[in-house]
Motif scaffolding. Structure first.
Motif, PDB file in Angstrom:
ATOM      1  N   LYS A 155      35.648  11.093  44.721  1.00  0.00           N
ATOM      2  CA  LYS A 155      36.033  12.012  45.795  1.00  0.00           C
ATOM      3  C   LYS A 155      35.326  11.636  47.084  1.00  0.00           C
ATOM      4  CE  LYS A 155      36.382  16.770  47.408  1.00  0.00           C
ATOM      5  NZ  LYS A 155      35.998  18.169  47.311  1.00  0.00           N
ATOM      6  N   PHE A 157      35.197  12.659  51.521  1.00  0.00           N
ATOM      7  CA  PHE A 157      35.375  13.786  52.435  1.00  0.00           C
ATOM      8  C   PHE A 157      35.693  13.306  53.843  1.00  0.00           C
ATOM      9  CE2 PHE A 157      33.833  17.549  50.086  1.00  0.00           C
ATOM     10  CZ  PHE A 157      33.298  16.934  48.965  1.00  0.00           C
ATOM     11  N   HIS A 188      39.185  15.068  50.155  1.00  0.00           N
ATOM     12  CA  HIS A 188      39.102  16.352  50.857  1.00  0.00           C
ATOM     13  C   HIS A 188      39.592  16.061  52.272  1.00  0.00           C
ATOM     14  CE1 HIS A 188      36.851  20.288  51.804  1.00  0.00           C
ATOM     15  NE2 HIS A 188      37.534  19.940  52.883  1.00  0.00           N
ATOM     16  N   VAL A 243      42.927  16.666  47.013  1.00  0.00           N
ATOM     17  CA  VAL A 243      42.392  17.846  46.320  1.00  0.00           C
ATOM     18  C   VAL A 243      42.658  19.113  47.130  1.00  0.00           C
ATOM     19  CG1 VAL A 243      40.596  16.637  45.019  1.00  0.00           C
ATOM     20  CG2 VAL A 243      40.099  17.456  47.322  1.00  0.00           C
ATOM     21  N   HIS A 244      42.631  20.218  46.449  1.00  0.00           N
ATOM     22  CA  HIS A 244      42.751  21.582  47.016  1.00  0.00           C
ATOM     23  C   HIS A 244      43.650  21.659  48.262  1.00  0.00           C
ATOM     24  CE1 HIS A 244      39.513  19.998  49.459  1.00  0.00           C
ATOM     25  NE2 HIS A 244      38.528  20.336  48.673  1.00  0.00           N
ATOM     26  N   SER A 293      36.680  25.785  51.692  1.00  0.00           N
ATOM     27  CA  SER A 293      37.371  24.810  52.544  1.00  0.00           C
ATOM     28  C   SER A 293      38.236  23.896  51.694  1.00  0.00           C
ATOM     29  CB  SER A 293      36.355  23.960  53.311  1.00  0.00           C
ATOM     30  OG  SER A 293      35.645  24.765  54.199  1.00  0.00           O
TER      31      SER A 293
HETATM   32 ZN    ZN Z   1      36.586  19.534  48.870  1.00  0.00          ZN
END
Ligand code: ZN
Ligand code: URP
Ligand code: ZN
Length: 466
Positions: A155, A157, A188, A243-244, A293
């Motif tokens: 992951k 960001f 992200h 993600v998300h 977030s």
């Molecule tokens: Zn995240």
């Protein structure tokens, strides 16, 4: 080897429903036998579970959790012990959590640290993704060692400058490295540089309430970052998993990339399907409970997300479970929303909230199982060991009562957090029994698991790559 027969239920799989019985031997599913008129096969077992009137599901797989995560000067409130227990209450039998590289540290040392946190403490099986926050020559080489150790999703960001943020150049390098082995970069996707300017402007103007967390992270900046991540992944020829995902602008970018045949995938989370900016705007600092977030969006985004789940532009629903107690943790941000630790609890209620989507006509029963179990297993290299009820698979099985009524509340949930984001919400459907590798963790509404039963899962590559 002990045997369990689950008889009389309706098995729900990603491809349909079938009236069938399941024989479990030890940790594995031995036989799935369809019940047909005229066919009389008798199976005996040490234990009989009567699943009449119930669904029999492959255990849920939540591929986005943060147990005891260091963040915002504190730690998320669930340990691997409490968080995996809560997951099992809600019918989740596997989590994939994030090991978090701190700047200046190595990926392998980070992985060791996360093993030490989880090993011997989990009630259900678990794997890891790796958060890469310090891209340098050593880190890039270590990505291969992570892959060899069963951690092949990284992951990164585009948000949180100064903490986890990576530049486009760093992202490209990590994507090129991942691409060499077919590993996936998880993103992200929010434009953190622009967001930080909006946050500074809001604080300077005295706009300090929690709702400003949402107002300073507009959906356009999620859309922009998602498009940029997609282009970087295309140049690096790297599989990308957003993600998300919370905003329809981001969903449109994902849909376009998928239409173009790119290896781009995305998940959303129940909070984006059910909660909204209105919750962030609750008075008396209560909005802090909903600070995560990307932020909760205006309600209009929810329909697009449900549609994305049906069309498979959104392939997975995870929770991004990252609980911080209201008292003492969320309260760190009283008077300055930018100091509220980002994250919300949810690992316990993902299966239930998605079932509520089935009841409301948003998803079909097979799609429920697909987005909550089967696709996560395939996406993160766990299939067919997990994510399916079939002979030879792990006996991770949930007996689910589709008619039970329950009210979500902090008073009754099992997560180690002092509030529920869904307090008072009444839903239809509830887990009765959860088996993890043949062993009851939840047994007819009672906890029957044991700390340390859960084992580490070394994962293979994404099984959707074209
Ligand atoms: Zn995240
Ligand atoms: O606010 C969130 N989502 N907290 C957890 C960390 C992350 O970005 O996933
Ligand atoms: Zn997260």
């Amino acid at each position: 080897m002990s045997t369990t027969l689950i008889a009389g239920g309706t098995i729900v799989t990603a491809s349909g429903t079938i009236d069938a019985d399941v024989l479990v031997e030890g940790e594995k599913i031995a036989v799935v036998l369809a019940r047909q008129p005229g066919l009389n096969v008798s199976m005996t077992a040490d234990r009989l579970i009567d699943a009449t009137g119930k669904y029999v599901l492959p255990g849920g797989i939540d591929v986005h959790t943060h147990m005891e995560m260091p963040f915002g000067g504190t730690f998320s409130a669930d340990t691997f012990e409490t968080g995996t227990r809560a997951a099992a209450w809600g019918g989740t039998t596997t989590i994939v959590d994030f090991a978090v590289q701190a700047k200046g540290t190595s990926l392998l040392a980070t992985l060791d640290k996360w093993h030490a946190k989880a090993d011997g403490n989990c009630a259900i099986d678990y794997g890891f993704h790796m958060i890469v926050s310090d891209v340098n020559d050593t880190t890039l080489k270590e990505m291969d060692s992570c892959i060899a150790a069963g951690v092949n999703s990284f992951k990164m960001f585009m948000a949180y400058p100064g903490v986890f943020y990576a530049t486009d150049g760093e992202i490209l390098l990590a994507m090129q490295q991942a691409a060499r082995s077919g590993a996936t970069v998880m993103m992200h996707a929010e434009n953190g540089i622009a967001i930080d300017q909006l946050v500074a402007q809001a604080i300077a103007a005295g706009r300090t309430d929690p709702v400003n967390h949402g107002l300073t992270r507009p959906p356009e900046l999620e859309g922009e970052a998602t498009s940029r991540a997609i282009v970087l992944a295309q140049v690096a020829n790297c599989p990308l998993y957003i993600v998300h995902l919370s905003a329809r602008q981001a969903l449109a970018a994902v849909a376009e990339a998928r239409d173009n045949g790119q290896n781009v995938f995305a998940e959303t989370c129940p909070q984006y399907l059910y909660l909204s900016l209105d919750d962030l705007a609750r008075p008396d600092f209560e909005g802090a409970k909903f600070v995560a977030s990307p932020p909760l969006r205006p309600k209009e985004h929810q329909d697009s997300l449900w549609r994305g789940l049906r069309s498979n532009d959104l392939s997975v629903v995870s929770t991004d479970h990252c609980p911080f107690c209201f008292k003492d943790q969320k309260e760190l941000g009283r008077g300055d929303f930018s100091k509220i630790p980002n994250g919300m609890p949810g690992v316990e209620h993902r299966m239930d909230l998605l079932h509520a989507g089935v009841v409301a006509g948003q998803l079909t029963l097979p799609r429920w199982v697909e987005v909550a179990s089967t696709t996560p297993a395939r996406m993160f290299g766990l299939y067919p060991r997990k994510g399916v009820i079939a002979a030879g698979s792990d006996a991770d099985i949930v007996i689910y009562d589709p008619a039970a009524r329950q009210t979500l509340s902090a008073a009754t949930h099992h997560m180690n957090v002092d509030y529920s984001a869904y307090e008072g919400m009444e839903i239809t459907g509830q887990v009765v029994t959860t088996l993890s590798r043949g062993r009851p963790v939840i047994d007819e509404g009672t906890y029957a698991g044991s700390t340390g039963h859960g084992t580490f899962l070394s994962r293979g590559l994404n099984q959707y790559l074209v």
